[in-house]
Design an enzyme around this catalytic site. Structure first.
Site: not given
Length: 664
Positions: A297, A235, A200, A116
């Site tokens: 994907r 999440h 973040e 990421k």
């Protein structure tokens, strides 16, 4: 077109890929572990190859065995599905190097988006907006804490590798940061083999909106509009929809262009999803969204995109891998109606969403009301080795209200016994007012968790029906039985039957007597009711106090589950002669709620602990389970070690009362 495809996956996604291959005349090969020897995907495929023991690390994550199986079966391509090896660039390259076709993007494209931190740098260079945060390589906890303080709490700790919510923690303050970081790192290392994390800014009114993209080997890239995946718990996505409610056309256009730009930046070919976080505090706006990550994907929620576009995304994957150009240009794609997908899991929402294992004794899925993507049948076992998904329930309608109503109706018709499911939780969520009005956000479930997971009390007629079922009163009478013509007959007293039921540890006393055909007088925990019982197909029609209800009762040997309006209650028969079998001191034992790995022990013999204090952390079925002290006490015994695999109900720790304080 490809001739024969090996599906390097299991469960519902393997079954879904097989069905499209069958429609296109493409031969299929399944792979299976010991636990999946009799699985549905094995039965559906043209042939199947055994690839190893039950643990995924020794079977579905063994790239060499899967490639060997493809050669053994004469396949010319491998479809990875999602999860397992689907986003492993080394596997994609190994498949290609072996002379087979990988149904997905190149290893280079997977690698570019797999980490990421590096992906965010790449996206910034491509002009795609990125969430503020730290995406560097310094993993010193002190440094990461200082970066979190610079960004400003709340922050989100995210594993730099993988996805699916693993290795992700929301942190509200500096005090909680170090423990959250350690937990995220453990989970990330177990799931992806990489403990590195990035930090973040946490958006306080976030909407999780993702764009489906598709590229080919001829330089074409299109987007197939957005999906809203804001309904999440820890999440993990729960209910997804397409399109996103409240999405302005200018924002849809800008987000679509940004997603295409992201795919073009890495020369992307195949199906992919670009995930964005949007700030909805002032409604959706084209300048208030940021890139989070790209999943290289097919996504679990891809059916909602298929429903609103009329596109079979697996068919597109097969065609692109065969060298064909994309079947449609951007201007040929449009949105038709609305779609929802709910993920039906074997988990107990009333017990903290604890995953459930065991045999699915009975399974009714509403295939007449919704598209059902499932990889299990009645009689199959939900194993501790893999994700506990039972099915995806997908509905489509001309507008959002219709599609959502159809979802609620379909979920009310789900009936499964043998393991707990989250069907009732999903239906309550579909009917939650904020969500129904089109105002989802990632914190909605947490805010309403109590009412979404509360145990609803069983109506008296539900308990009475359970008692009648378990007593055998509803079984057809033997032919020519003279007693069947004498309902209610008893010498010297009124005829009555007595049973004691157990419902989640609570005993309920029920007595009843027959008053005629389908008529009963019952006493449920001291409350008298008159019950009239009839049948309508496979359902029971009950009438009490002038009100009729439609119920289903699915009986086992000594238990029964009653379903009504999307809710369910499980009862077992209590043997009045058995007594209380619970051993003295059982409440002082911390036991494994399911089979799993002991990841962390925070207790030593002789240590004093407080009620609610975390004593151990287990990893089971892709999640961490924290086990806490049931009361204040002192650790008397530690019966396991970190890294030990344990069975369900294994005793991990034993408490003793704390020493009495000497007051002099």
């Amino acid at each position: 077109m490809l001739k024969k495809v090996l599906i390097a996956n299991r469960g519902e996604i393997a079954c879904r890929i097989i069905r499209t291959c069958h429609r296109l005349g493409v031969a299929t090969v399944a792979v299976y572990s010991d636990a999946d020897r009799d699985a549905l995907h094995v039965a559906l495929a043209g042939e199947a190859v055994h690839i190893g023991p039950s643990p995924a690390s020794e079977s579905y994550l063994s790239g060499d065995r899967i490639i060997e199986a493809a050669f053994c079966a004469g396949a010319d391509a491998i479809h990875p599905g999602y999860g397992f090896l689907s986003e492993n660039p080394d596997f994609a390259e190994a498949v290609t190097a072996a002379g087979l076709r990988f149904i997905g993007p190149s290893g280079a494209a997977i690698r570019a988006m797999g980490l990421k931190d590096a992906a965010k740098v790449l996206m910034e260079q491509a002009g795609v907006p990125v969430v503020p945060g730290y995406h560097g390589t310094d993993q010193n906890p002190d440094f990461l804490l200082s970066e979190a303080e610079r960004i400003g709490f709340p922050v989100l700790i995210k594993a730099r590798a993988g996805g699916g919510g693993k290795g992700m923690r929301r942190v509200e303050s500096a005090v909680a940061f170090r423990d959250a970081l350690a937990s995220a790192r453990r989970e990330a290392l177990a799931a992806f083999g990489d403990a590195s994390c990035l930090i973040e800014k946490y958006i306080t009114h976030p909407r999780h909106i993702e764009i489906q993209v598709f590229g080919d080997d001829h330089g074409n890239v299109v987007h197939l509009f957005e999906r809203d995946c804001s309904l999440q718990r820890r999440h993990q996505k729960v209910i997804e929809e397409a399109p996103a409610p409240g999405m302005p056309e200018d924002m849809r256009r800008v987000m679509g262009e940004a997603a295409v730009k992201a795919a073009e930046a890495i020369g992307y070919s195949g199906a992919g999803t670009v995930e964005f976080i949007a700030d909805s505090s002032e409604g959706l706006k084209p300048d208030r969204f940021w890139f989070m990550e790209m999943n290289t994907r097919l996504q679990v929620e891809h059916p909602v995109t298929e429903a609103i576009t009329g596109v079979d995304l697996v068919e597109w994957q097969l065609r692109v891998t065969s060298g064909e150009p994309l079947p449609k240009r951007q201007d040929e794609l449009s949105i038709d109606g609305w779609a929802f997908e709910a993920r039906l899991y074997a988990e107990d929402a009333e017990r903290g969403f604890l995953p459930a294992i065991g045999m699915l004794a009975h399974l009714d899925l509403p295939e007449d009301l919704a598209r059902i993507d499932s990889g299990v049948r009645a009689g199959d076992r939900i194993s501790p080795f893999y994700d506990p998904m039972i099915a995806k329930v997908i509905t489509h309608g001309p507008d959002r209200a219709t599609a959502l109503s159809r979802l609620s109706t379909a979920l009310a018709e789900v009936r499964a016994t043998g393991v707990a499911t989250n069907a009732s939780f999903l239906r309550r969520l579909a009917n939650e007012p904020d969500f129904a009005e089109g105002n989802p956000d990632t914190g909605l479930i947490e805010r309403h968790l109590a009412e979404l997971t509360m145990a609803h009390p069983a109506l008296s007629e539900v308990v009475a029906l359970a008692a009648l079922s378990l007593s055998g009163a509803l079984e057809p009478a033997a032919p020519n039985d003279p007693w069947a013509r004498l309902p209610g007959f008893r010498l010297w007293s009124e005829a009555a039957d007595f049973v004691t039921l157990d419902h989640r540890g609570h005993h309920v006393a029920v007595s009843f007597s027959r008053r005629g055909e389908g008529a009963y007088a019952a006493t449920v925990d001291g409350r008298d009711i008159d019950l009239h019982l009839g049948r309508s197909g496979d359902a029971y029609l009950t009438e009490t106090d002038g009100r009729k209800h439609r119920l289903h009762a699915i009986r086992g040997d000594r238990d029964v589950t009653v379903f009504k309006g999307g809710e369910s209650w499980h009862f077992s028969l209590v043997d009045p002669l058995a007594g209380d079998q619970e051993e003295a001191g059982a409440g002082d034992r911390i036991v494994a709620p399911m089979p799993g790995l002991v990841k962390l022990l925070r207790a030593a013999v002789g240590a004093d602990v407080s009620r609610g204090e975390t004593l151990a952390v287990m990893e089971a079925m892709k999640m961490e389970l924290a086990l806490s002290a049931p009361r204040d006490g002192r650790i008397a015994e530690v019966l396991v070690a970190e890294g030990e695999q344990v069975l369900e109900a294994a005793v991990l720790l034993v408490l003793e009362p704390p020493p009495e304080t000497d007051h002099g």
